[in-house]
Every structure is written in C-alpha cells, then in structure tokens.
Design an enzyme around this catalytic site. Structure first.
Site, PDB file in Angstrom:
ATOM      1  N   ASP A   1       0.854  -1.205   0.000  1.00  0.00           N
ATOM      2  CA  ASP A   1       0.000   0.000   0.000  1.00  0.00           C
ATOM      3  C   ASP A   1       0.889   1.254   0.000  1.00  0.00           C
ATOM      4  O   ASP A   1       2.106   1.156   0.184  1.00  0.00           O
ATOM      5  CB  ASP A   1      -0.865  -0.064   1.279  1.00  0.00           C
ATOM      6  CG  ASP A   1      -1.927   1.024   1.329  1.00  0.00           C
ATOM      7  OD1 ASP A   1      -2.300   1.557   0.269  1.00  0.00           O
ATOM      8  OD2 ASP A   1      -2.392   1.338   2.446  1.00  0.00           O
TER       9      ASP A   1
ATOM     10  N   GLU B   1       2.611   5.124  -3.888  1.00  0.00           N
ATOM     11  CA  GLU B   1       2.546   6.083  -5.035  1.00  0.00           C
ATOM     12  C   GLU B   1       3.859   6.860  -5.186  1.00  0.00           C
ATOM     13  O   GLU B   1       4.180   7.180  -6.331  1.00  0.00           O
ATOM     14  CB  GLU B   1       1.368   7.035  -4.843  1.00  0.00           C
ATOM     15  CG  GLU B   1       0.017   6.376  -4.992  1.00  0.00           C
ATOM     16  CD  GLU B   1      -0.333   5.416  -3.845  1.00  0.00           C
ATOM     17  OE1 GLU B   1       0.122   5.687  -2.717  1.00  0.00           O
ATOM     18  OE2 GLU B   1      -1.005   4.403  -4.093  1.00  0.00           O
TER      19      GLU B   1
ATOM     20  N   ASP C   1      -8.870   3.166  -2.597  1.00  0.00           N
ATOM     21  CA  ASP C   1      -9.898   3.610  -1.657  1.00  0.00           C
ATOM     22  C   ASP C   1     -11.169   4.079  -2.347  1.00  0.00           C
ATOM     23  O   ASP C   1     -11.438   5.280  -2.452  1.00  0.00           O
ATOM     24  CB  ASP C   1      -9.341   4.719  -0.767  1.00  0.00           C
ATOM     25  CG  ASP C   1      -8.204   4.206   0.098  1.00  0.00           C
ATOM     26  OD1 ASP C   1      -8.018   2.969   0.168  1.00  0.00           O
ATOM     27  OD2 ASP C   1      -7.493   5.035   0.691  1.00  0.00           O
TER      28      ASP C   1
HETATM   29  O1  MIG Z   1      -4.278   5.972   4.331  1.00  0.00           O
HETATM   30  O2  MIG Z   1      -3.653   0.708   5.776  1.00  0.00           O
HETATM   31  O3  MIG Z   1      -5.871   1.917   0.381  1.00  0.00           O
HETATM   32  O4  MIG Z   1      -6.794  -0.310   1.788  1.00  0.00           O
HETATM   33  O5  MIG Z   1      -6.829  -0.126   4.587  1.00  0.00           O
HETATM   34  C1  MIG Z   1      -4.909   4.775   4.607  1.00  0.00           C
HETATM   35  C2  MIG Z   1      -4.818   1.457   5.904  1.00  0.00           C
HETATM   36  C3  MIG Z   1      -3.906   3.677   4.374  1.00  0.00           C
HETATM   37  C4  MIG Z   1      -4.990   2.844   2.398  1.00  0.00           C
HETATM   38  C5  MIG Z   1      -5.386   1.605   1.659  1.00  0.00           C
HETATM   39  C6  MIG Z   1      -6.410   0.859   2.470  1.00  0.00           C
HETATM   40  C7  MIG Z   1      -5.847   0.520   3.819  1.00  0.00           C
HETATM   41  C8  MIG Z   1      -5.415   1.792   4.549  1.00  0.00           C
HETATM   42  N1  MIG Z   1      -4.463   2.534   3.715  1.00  0.00           N
END
Ligand code: MIG
Length: 747
Positions: A406, A409, A480
């Site tokens: 995650d 980016e 998200d």
């Molecule tokens: O800013 O890890 O897209 O699936 O549950 C939130 C917490 C950070 C974004 C991900 C989401 C995940 C969440 N993350």
C-alpha cells in the site's frame, strides 16, 4: 523543433531519421509493433516496463524520397515527413493513425475578476489547459473510441475525457472525470470503423492524455519531461493489440489457486481477538474464505516487518492457529520506514544508504506517513530491492503467505515529495519526477522476488500503485473506493480497462472502503464482484462493520450464494489465467473485445464477459429488480433457469435481490468445482463440466495450484468435446494426477 527531414540510415532493425533539429529512431520490433523514439531527454534510456529486447528479426523495406521516409513491414507502413508529420497505414493502405498538423487550441484563461467571483461562490478552479513540455497531436476520427489506460475513473470508452499519469493517493470520492488515481498505464487502444490500433507511451514522468476532451479534431499525448517513446501496435482485432502490448510489457504469471478465493479485511481489526472472531464467524456462517487480512493494525507502531505481540499474540501463534482451519495469512506492507534509531529496518537502511536523499542537504529525505517521520527506500536500486525482499523472512517465518503493498505512489502526509528528491534507477542517479510513477512497480518487484525466494511458491503480491509491466509481479486492487452506488457502477468499466491494460488479477474493495455500506449495496456488490480475480471485502476504520452477517440473514444468505458461486467457477477463472499467459487476454472482458463490430457493445458499461463464454449483467442501482441486458450474436442461456435467447437483441431480465443475471454461451463447456470453505479443504478430485447444448467444446488446465512445477511440465491440459450426449476427453498434455471423476451437468 524538427524541421526538414534530412536523411536516414538503416541498421539491423533500426532506422535513424535525421531532421534538421532532431534525431528520431524508428525500431521495427515485430511486423506489427513499431517503436518511435524521439530522444528529447536521453538516447540510452532503458525501459522499466519492457524487460530485455523484445525485437525479433523482421523483413522490412525502407524507401525514401525528398522529405519522406517510408518504413514498411508485412503489416504496417510508417511514413515520416518534414516536421515530424507521420502516418501509419495497414497493408490495404488504410490510415490507422496520423499526426495532426495544427496546433492545440488552448482556450484563453479567465480574467482575474471572473476567477475571484467564481472562487467566492466556492468553485474550485483547476489549472486549466496549458502547453506541455512534450506534446504529440494525432488526428481524431469522429467515431473513434478509446479503451485501456489502467485504473482511470469514468466509463469504458475514454473518448471525451482527459487524464494524467501521476500515481495519486486519493482518499476523496473518485468521481468520473478525475485526472489520475494510483496507477499509470499509458496504454490505449483506439478503435473506429476504419481502424484498430494500440499506443503505448513509455515515459515515467508526469504525462497527459486527452482523448477528445479539448478538441473534436485531435487527441494528444503530453509529458513534462523524458522522451517521446511511442510503441505503435497494429492488429486485426483488439485482442491482437492486447497480445502485442502484453508481449512487450509482460503477462501476469499464474497465481496460487487459493489467492483467487474470497478474502475478508478491515482496517481496524485491532487485535488477534478481532481477527479470530471474524475467522470463526466466516466458518460459522459457512461463507468460504481464504484469509482475514492484516492491515496496518498488526504492526508495532506502524514499523514495517514488525509484529505487535501485545495485541496480536506472540509471533506466529495466531497465524498457525488459523491455518488449522484453512486460513492463509496476508499482511500489508507500506514503503515508509519509521525514523527510529534502534529499529532494524531504519538502522540497516541508514547503514547501507538504502533511502532516498534530500537534494539540498543530501541528508536522508524525511516525510511523514503512518509511523510518523518516515524515509523512503530507493527501490529502483537492485541492492535495495534485494534487502527489502529478504526482509520478508521475518514474516514468512511466522507463516505469512501473501503481501499487500500500500501507500507506494508514494503517499506522503506532509505535502508531496518534491520533484528533485534523489532516487536511483538501477545505478543511475535521478530524481522523484522520473521515479514517482515506477515506485510501486519497483516495490512490487522487490516483494515478488523476495517472496518467491523465501517460499518457493507463486507469490501473492497485491499493489495499489504501479506502472505498465507491474503485472509480471503483482495483482492489484483499485484503492480507496467508497460505499456509493456510483463506485459499484464503476467496477465494470474500471476492471475491464485494467484487464485490457495487462492486469487480469484485480478487484475493488467489495462493499466500498470509505463510508457506510448498506444491505442492498453490499448485496449487489458481492454479486457484481463474483468473477473478480482479487475477491475481497474491505472497509476503512471508523465505518460500520462490513462483514455480511452485520446486515441480517437475507444479506448473509445471498452473500454466501455468490461467494460459493465464485468457488464453483474457480476452475474456469484459473483456466483463463492460464490462457492469459499465452494471449495476454484478461479474465473480465468488455463485450467490445469480442464483438467489436457490434455498436451496441461500444459503450456498454454495465455488462462484462468472463472469458468468451460467460456474460454477466450486474445490477448497479438501488431498487432495480428487472434490468435490460444486451446479448450479442449467438445463443445465450440464462444460468439460473436455462432459458435460451438468440443474441443481437436487448432483453428484459428479472433480477430480484438474490439474482444477478448470468448467461452462458451455447456450445461452451464450463469447468466447475464443488464449493468448499477454503481451497485445500478437500482435494479437487472431481471436475464438473457444465455443457450448454448438443455440440459443445472446451478445455481445462490443471496443476498443483501452488508452485512452479508446472513450468517443468507438471500439469494436465484437457480438451473436451460433447456430442450426441457423449463426452470425449483428450489430454493435450499429461503431467499431473488426473481427476478421479469428470462429471457432465447439462444446462
Ligand atoms: O491511508 O492501511 O488503500 O486499503 O486499509 C490509509 C490502511 C492507508 C490505504 C489503503 C487501504 C488501507 C489503509 N491505507
């Protein structure tokens, strides 16, 4: 800038074309793929998306006359003229794509007074149109449509929209004309009555693609930096273009079978007790489930590769316990490493100089993510990737089987990373402006290689950010989304376009990530997602619990029905992924891919095909209990009641709350399994074949579903013919234990 075409020189598969002001290299990659490189930035640039040299020996002719060069392969001719005017034609001489002679028609900007007034009322003004450092304009046909581009929001056909490639973490509502989301896939298929072609712009800097939003006369590609590095792909059909694109950038390797099953997740399962409770309820409610995934809550203060033993029990205990009941373990890993002396990842990274640097001070660059002050591994370097990959050992030793990447980016809480933060691509020092869009790509690569080495299994990696070619290393999810109907509606075009763009293993957060879902929305979502290759319900902290049993018995029963259906179709999905390694074609496909002359499919946003033989028409609006379904040419059979329909027409189909219309194409054989609570619960020793008429044909692939032995021939490939009420089975390849029983079921 280009001026007159002065001369050209041919060597091997390259034609070096010299303009007064610029050198252009045309490379013949295959008969149907032509690369046009304008090295505005660098000549010796190496692609990140395309590994190795894809070119094959091709016979081609080059002819030239005053101000013209013509490069002709067996399939396509590229003619270049003064001022870098060009046209691609096919063998029949039909123009497939040509450059636009005019200039961009950029509208005048608003007056200061107008801006003030608009802002006073609360309008948020975008920056508006402006010229880009690099621009390439193409003639736009009146009937031209565009497909592909990865995860961009909006509809299947991208005509009339303008997008950017700059991987963006967007927690706000993903509306229809958002410039960019998490992924950058600068690949598009152009389709019209006259021509089908593909374009891949291999440039990782911030780039732009406008497909008839600014103008009805031209479409354009723009970039802030880098080269014009354009791959033109010709083909008879859209499927050919996808085959070419995935030939260049690679195809998703076969996953482990269990990874295709159902997963439950929530950001905010705060302890081992929560996880155990969900796992127990999954089994109690008899909803098949492979994993209850570990979101960031499992770590010690968001330090990656740690485990919170206070809330999540001693290392390995929870995972081992749940494994007894068939649960596999999958956890999240973010790239940001907490600034924290004494924490092994930080210490090792500092000691070996593995993190990105601040351009001014040359100190390690610090921004903020979940752990607070954090630093960014320089994943473009092979040694950093090795280190990162090896770091998964701690998790693998605990029993971790899949990794979910995650925030790559990369996301940052204290403003975006400045363009000039120093990163590498392999040994070359460069900066964030070039690396940004491939940061997730390199992280996925590191994770894939590490997990492969540590487990010997086909790694499950799921990534949020990526670039063209990441499909070789990772599955994806669409980030998200929110619990709103417009996002359920977007599932079909978004996943279809991702599939076209090389990503066959993909899914949305079922039920919606942000916001509170509701019984009907969740029900329709699990239905629409039935054929998703990444099949996970996931929800954000702070919203109502999103597991089906929170919405009562009716929702739970319908939910179970569709999860079970997913498991019934698992062998069909797996077969398609096997096929994808050869053709690049995705599992979930827009109808236009197989019925490209049928205008009813051109903008069909609310139906999809699974392979060629299953047609799905999800309900994506509240209150709807009947829906219109378009059936293309052929005979289609309603999966639920066996009713037969002749295609080429729109029909009205009942879709009560427990029914999502599904049609099977007559003549096909669909391989199916009995539903199980999880993959591995019992051996898959019986194959069921759903036959759909008097004369049917199908094939099926079977292996151990786990490791790489299939590459050594340990698999079976069956072909089935069903004629005169009799099944003929042929083994095209035999290398694995055969089924005990193959059973025919008639639809
Ligand atoms: O800013 O890890 O897209 O699936 O549950 C939130 C917490 C950070 C974004 C991900 C989401 C995940 C969440 N993350």
């Amino acid at each position: 800038m280009f001026g007159k075409l002065v001369n050209y020189a041919v060597s091997d598969n390259e034609v070096a074309v010299t303009y007064e002001g610029q050198q252009v290299t045309v490379k013949v990659i295959t008969d149907e793929i032509i690369r046009v490189l304008v090295p505005l930035w660098k000549k010796d640039y190496e692609s990140i998306a395309i590994e190795g040299d894809p070119s094959v020996p091709v016979d081609f002719e080059v002819t030239g006359s005053e101000g013209t060069v013509e490069i002709k392969t067996g399939a396509v001719t590229l003619t270049l003229k003064d001022d870098f005017q060009f046209v691609f034609t096919n063998c029949e001489g039909t123009t497939l794509l040509s450059s636009y002679k005019g200039k961009r028609a950029i509208k005048p900007t608003l007056s200061d007074t107008a801006v003030k007034l608009l802002e006073a009322e609360g309008h948020v003004l975008d920056e508006g149109q402006k010229p880009h450092e690099i621009e390439l304009l193409f003639n736009l046909r009146e009937d031209e449509r565009f497909y592909g581009l990865g995860d961009k929001t909006g509809f299947l056909n991208k005509r009339g929209y303008s997008y950017e490639n700059w991987n963006s973490d967007i927690p706000q509502l993903h509306h229809e004309n958002m410039p960019a989301l998490y992924k950058s896939i600068p690949f598009v298929i152009g389709a019209s009555a006259d021509a089908t072609y593909g374009l891949f712009f291999d440039n990782t800097f911030h780039s732009y693609i406008d497909m008839g939003c600014e103008s009805t006369e031209y479409f354009f590609y723009g970039a802030d930096d880098g080269n014009i590095d354009m791959y033109f792909m010709a083909g008879e059909a859209m499927a050919d273009i996808i085959e070419h694109y995935t030939y260049l950038t690679g195809r998703a390797p076969l996953p482990q079978l269990w990874t295709l099953g159902y997963h439950q997740c929530r950001w905010g399962y705060e302890s081992a007790t929560d996880i155990r409770d969900i796992a127990t309820k999954m089994r109690e409610n008899k909803i098949p489930c492979e994993s209850v995934q570990y979101d960031i809550d499992y770590m010690e203060v968001y330090r990656v590769f740690t485990w919170d033993e206070t809330n999540y029990e001693p290392k390995g205990q929870l995972i081992a316990d749940l494994a007894k009941d068939g649960f596999k373990a999958v956890c999240i890993i973010d790239p940001g490493v907490k600034v924290d002396k004494g924490y092994f990842m930080y210490d090792q990274g500092v000691e070996n100089d593995y993190f990105a640097h601040d351009p001014e001070t040359d100190e390690i660059y610090v921004n903020e993510v979940w752990p607070g002050d954090s630093v960014y591994p320089d994943f473009g370097r092979a040694d950093v990737r090795d280190w990162w990959g090896d770091s998964h050992k701690k998790l693998v030793d605990m029993g971790m089987q899949g990794i979910w990447n995650d925030m790559n980016e990369p996301a940052s809480f204290r403003g975006p990373l400045p363009d000039d933060v120093k990163f590498h691509i392999e040994d070359r020092l460069t900066d964030h402006s070039e690396v940004h869009n491939v940061y997730g790509h390199f992280m996925s690569m590191a994770t894939y290689e590490g997990m492969k080495k540590l487990t010997g299994k086909r790694p499950l990696v799921i990534t949020r950010a990526c670039y063209s070619g990441t499909q070789k290393y990772s599955a994806i999810w669409t980030g998200d989304n929110q619990s709103v109907w417009s996002h359920l509606r977007m599932l079909t075009p978004q996943l279809c376009n991702l599939g076209i763009s090389g990503f066959p293993i993909a899914g949305t957060d079922i039920g919606g990530f942000g916001g509170n879902t509701n019984p009907e929305l969740l029900t329709r979502w699990i239905q629409a997602a039935t054929f998703s290759t990444f099949f996970r319900n996931h929800c954000a902290k702070g919203h109502i619990m999103q597991e089906p049993w929170n919405f009562g018995e009716q929702v739970t029963n319908i939910y179970r029905k569709y999860v079970e259906l997913h498991y019934r179709f698992l062998p069909y999905i797996y077969d398609l992924l096997f096929e994808c390694q050869i053709t690049g074609l995705p599992v979930m496909r827009p109808l236009v891919l197989h019925y490209e002359d049928d205008e009813n499919t051109f903008n069909l946003n609310d139906e999809y095909l699974v392979g060629e033989n299953i047609l799905v028409a999800p309900v994506v609006d509240p209150g709807v209990r009947k829906r219109m379904v378009y059936l293309p040419v052929g005979t289609w059979i309603n999966y639920w009641n066996g009713a037969r329909f002749t295609g080429g027409q729109h029909i009205l189909v009942d879709s009560p709350i427990d029914t999502m219309p599904i049609f099977i194409k007559e003549g096909s054989i669909i391989p199916m399994y009995e539903p199980v609570q999880y993959v591995g619960e019992k051996p898959y020793d019986t194959l069921e074949l759903l036959v759909t008429g008097d004369s049917c044909f199908g094939y099926h692939y079977q292996d151990n579903g786990e490791d790489f032995e299939y590459l050594q021939g340990q698999y079976n490939l069956y072909s089935f013919t069903y004629e005169n009420e009799k099944l003929e089975t042929e083994l095209l390849h035999e290398g694995y234990k055969r089924y005990n029983e193959i059973r025919v079921v008639k639809l």
